[in-house]
Scaffold this motif. Structure first.
Motif, PDB file in Angstrom:
ATOM      1  N   VAL B  30       0.916  -1.172  -0.041  1.00 34.70           N
ATOM      2  CA  VAL B  30      -0.139   0.060   0.133  1.00 34.70           C
ATOM      3  C   VAL B  30       0.931   1.342  -0.182  1.00 34.70           C
ATOM      4  CG1 VAL B  30      -1.892  -1.189   1.285  1.00 34.70           C
ATOM      5  CG2 VAL B  30      -0.059  -0.010   2.456  1.00 34.70           C
ATOM      6  N   GLY B  31       2.070   1.199   0.097  1.00 36.48           N
ATOM      7  CA  GLY B  31       2.943   2.271   0.033  1.00 36.48           C
ATOM      8  C   GLY B  31       4.509   1.996   0.117  1.00 36.48           C
ATOM      9  N   THR B  32       5.114   3.193   0.409  1.00 39.07           N
ATOM     10  CA  THR B  32       6.679   3.028   0.546  1.00 39.07           C
ATOM     11  C   THR B  32       7.285   3.534   1.916  1.00 39.07           C
ATOM     12  OG1 THR B  32       7.108   4.944  -1.032  1.00 39.07           O
ATOM     13  CG2 THR B  32       7.056   2.806  -2.029  1.00 39.07           C
ATOM     14  N   SER B  33       8.256   3.173   2.293  1.00 39.19           N
ATOM     15  CA  SER B  33       8.962   3.909   3.418  1.00 39.19           C
ATOM     16  C   SER B  33       9.919   4.621   3.017  1.00 39.19           C
ATOM     17  CB  SER B  33       9.335   2.563   4.525  1.00 39.19           C
ATOM     18  OG  SER B  33      10.107   3.385   5.512  1.00 39.19           O
ATOM     19  N   ASN B  34      10.126   6.119   3.434  1.00 35.07           N
ATOM     20  CA  ASN B  34      11.083   6.810   2.781  1.00 35.07           C
ATOM     21  C   ASN B  34      11.676   7.572   3.908  1.00 35.07           C
ATOM     22  OD1 ASN B  34      10.014   7.410  -0.259  1.00 35.07           O
ATOM     23  ND2 ASN B  34       8.125   7.093   1.320  1.00 35.07           N
ATOM     24  N   GLN B  35      13.139   7.592   3.726  1.00 40.40           N
ATOM     25  CA  GLN B  35      13.923   8.369   4.750  1.00 40.40           C
ATOM     26  C   GLN B  35      14.393   9.783   4.203  1.00 40.40           C
ATOM     27  OE1 GLN B  35      15.875   6.470   7.315  1.00 40.40           O
ATOM     28  NE2 GLN B  35      14.214   4.875   6.962  1.00 40.40           N
ATOM     29  N   ILE B  36      14.057  10.545   5.121  1.00 39.59           N
ATOM     30  CA  ILE B  36      14.636  12.092   4.731  1.00 39.59           C
ATOM     31  C   ILE B  36      15.200  12.581   6.180  1.00 39.59           C
ATOM     32  CG2 ILE B  36      12.061  12.542   5.278  1.00 39.59           C
ATOM     33  CD1 ILE B  36      12.587  15.181   4.016  1.00 39.59           C
ATOM     34  N   TYR B  37      16.383  13.232   5.792  1.00 39.39           N
ATOM     35  CA  TYR B  37      17.420  13.721   6.853  1.00 39.39           C
ATOM     36  C   TYR B  37      16.804  15.159   7.117  1.00 39.39           C
ATOM     37  CZ  TYR B  37      20.921  15.400   9.791  1.00 39.39           C
ATOM     38  OH  TYR B  37      21.640  16.014  10.858  1.00 39.39           O
ATOM     39  N   SER B  38      16.643  15.445   8.086  1.00 46.74           N
ATOM     40  CA  SER B  38      16.309  16.831   8.599  1.00 46.74           C
ATOM     41  C   SER B  38      17.372  17.661   9.173  1.00 46.74           C
ATOM     42  CB  SER B  38      15.049  16.800   9.404  1.00 46.74           C
ATOM     43  OG  SER B  38      14.825  17.837  10.192  1.00 46.74           O
TER      44      SER B  38
END
Lengths: 400, 400
Positions: B30-38
């Protein structure tokens, strides 16, 4: 669980510890698509299966079979994940269609010879479910003996057929706006006769009824007096509910709910939600009862509760890790350290691979001022699973 | 869509043509897991993203951001899939937690110096959402400019903060049982002052309120008079709603709903459902209006409807393939072949890769007795996608 947050929150509520989706590579997946060749139907069927994520490999689950799987599987899986703990966790099986109007319509009327051949496969379809699909699911997934069937519209009609003519297949039946108008109500008339003679044991039914006014402009009284096709579903469902009322001693546990804000085509989600909430109303164990009545003996209430749950589901059910964990925190909130310790200790013994169980035990030791034991518990939790929350709590202890 | 079934069904309802999950290998995802550096938060954040399945690669979607993503993502995605057409299809972004109690609590009170350092990161967190996360999502997914934010409990508190102090970030706000008791209601008092001076443009709020009686045993009148911590959330939310009523001319479109059957910890699912149903009440186009009022001009009603929808969403919205398809069948049901043909033709022109559009055109030709054209349409549908239903209809035509 962070104890300070919990102590600040005041109102204790159930926070599911389970992640909502099984993460693999970067895709978030909720189930698998499975092919099964049906000898009875002479075709390959595709069923979608959701298995709850759980740390305990020995855990077994009730199974919710959902008709029109391609339309209702995702939403149903999502709600069973969200409501885990309030409802039992469930395996969800979405049966997708090949020829929907064949499988979901009952035996052909003897009076209506104009019906196309494609209809009237409901009996074969239910035989497929009973003789092929259920054994297939039971042999491949960790199921219990408790099964539910849910359907909407023609799917609801199929649910009513199963309830009355194939009762042994399921324990609970969910009929959302069932198409009981089918075949000029001839199926309905047969079903009403059947209600008069049938007895049920530990069988439940939930019916969801949409508001006919939203689509027709007629209020519910006028809709019942109407004679046109557009109110026929509402009139037929109302007539069936009257039939249910006529035989209160047949053993069937049933509920119907009218949804004033929903139409035939929008009722599926909230109908399914209310159905499962109603069918499992005996299931949740409310820790708030101890906050309001601290004189209650937690252990005996717990034992009595799970005796009821086990009787209803037909097999032994024990309190979950999450519940025992919550009871530990509840005992802390009530200033009962011995009870709290007993609950947390029970969880690390029953679930030795649960990082959260050790994290909670650590919280308990912090609360009791037992720093060395707290450090050991947090370290053990981190050896099982690295989490930012536990790491921070450990670091803070080590700094002191 | 099978025309005979449709003609038999009488009550037309919206059947989603979309499959509920994107199938790849045998997993249902149902979706994807995404990593974002803040850079702002100095940590890596994980966001779960659901993108609706669609045959049109140019399609763009509103975005629903969900706090406590790990708990609410799956159920929210499921309901947006189930309700597609009644609500606009949406991208769902689940923001998962690192230190929940830091991100979801507002700036530290000046009067309470005992609050742990870990709290009070809400401003930074909202800056992260506005300056880093929204641009990240907009650059990678087919978004429109319409954004919603939903949160429960401390997440709801964050939603109220965003509504009043970061209003430019979202168009619609969903606060489910917001923890407005926070900091002995000091945040609530600040918020109430802000309500007095603030004006809103095209901004909506939905608040869901649980029944305090279920957890406390106190009826709602007594709960309002109570002074203990366990009713403080209910009292605080009620006070905020009074504040909203006090300033009816500030431009905010708001609704609150009391859920008599829900507790703080069970309201998330049905609250989210009612929120989205209320926030998008102007969105669905009901074909039943033409059945009750055949004198209505379908085209002008359609144009007026989508003018309203476009104004509310802030960009041009056109009728979907499914709706135009339904209007074709509705016209057939009303005995208006020219209109029906215009709708079906429009769909095969707008969506030349849609097998269902050609299948429906084939149904139309069968209805009109134009066998050769029907065969051509079904063959074209099958060349785009093999389906048992279309194949059967083609075979039946060829046999005749």
């Amino acid at each position: 669980m962070n104890i300070r947050l919990w102590l600040t929150c005041w109102t204790l509520w159930f926070l599911p510890q389970l992640i909502n989706a099984q993460v693999a590579d970067n895709r978030l997946c909720v189930g698998t698509s499975n092919q099964i060749y049906s000898t009875l139907l002479k075709e390959t069927r595709t069923v979608w299966v959701h298995l709850p994520a759980h740390s305990d490999p020995k855990q077994r689950y009730p199974v919710l079979y959902v008709l029109d799987g391609e339309n209702h599987f995702g939403a149903t899986v999502g709600m069973t994940q969200q409501m885990a703990g309030v409802w039992p966790e469930m395996i969800v099986v979405g049966i997708t269609n090949t020829v929907r109007e064949r499988d979901l319509t009952p035996a052909r009327s003897t009076t209506d010879t104009h019906q196309p051949v494609v209809y009237s496969g409901q009996e074969d379809f239910l035989q497929f479910i009973g003789q092929e699909l259920i054994p297939y699911i039971d042999s491949r997934f960790p199921t219990t003996s408790y099964r539910l069937l849910s359907g909407h519209s023609l799917g609801g009609l199929t649910v009513i057929n199963a309830l009355l003519y194939n009762t042994q297949l399921f324990n609970a039946y969910i009929a959302l706006e069932p198409s009981l108008w089918w075949d000029n109500q001839q199926f309905l008339q047969a079903v009403e006769k059947k209600l008069a003679t049938k007895t049920f044991t530990n069988t439940s039914l939930f019916m969801a009824v949409a508001n006919p006014t939203l689509a027709t402009g007629l209020d519910t009284v006028r809709a019942l007096r109407d004679t046109t096709a557009k109110t026929m579903l509402y009139r037929s469902v109302t007539q069936f509910i009257k039939g249910l009322r006529r035989y209160p001693n047949n053993g069937l546990r049933w509920n119907s709910q009218f949804f004033p804000d929903e139409r035939h085509g929008t009722i599926q989600l909230v109908g399914q939600y209310k159905a499962l909430t109603t069918l499992f109303d005996y299931y949740p164990f409310r820790t708030s009862q101890f906050e309001n009545h601290p004189e209650l003996d937690m252990d005996s209430v717990l034992v009595a509760h799970y005796k009821t749950v086990s009787a209803r589901l037909g097999y032994t059910v024990l309190p979950s890790e999450e519940l025992v964990n919550n009871l530990g925190y509840t005992s802390m909130g009530l200033g009962q350290p011995q009870k709290a310790y007993a609950f947390f200790k029970r969880n690390v013994e029953t679930y030795p691979k649960s990082a959260n169980a050790y994290d909670s035990l650590g919280d308990y030791f912090v609360w009791q001022g037992e720093k060395i034991k707290a450090i050991a518990a947090f370290r053990h939790a981190l050896s099982l699973q690295e989490t930012a929350d536990t790491r921070r709590k450990l670091d803070e202890l080590l700094k002191k």
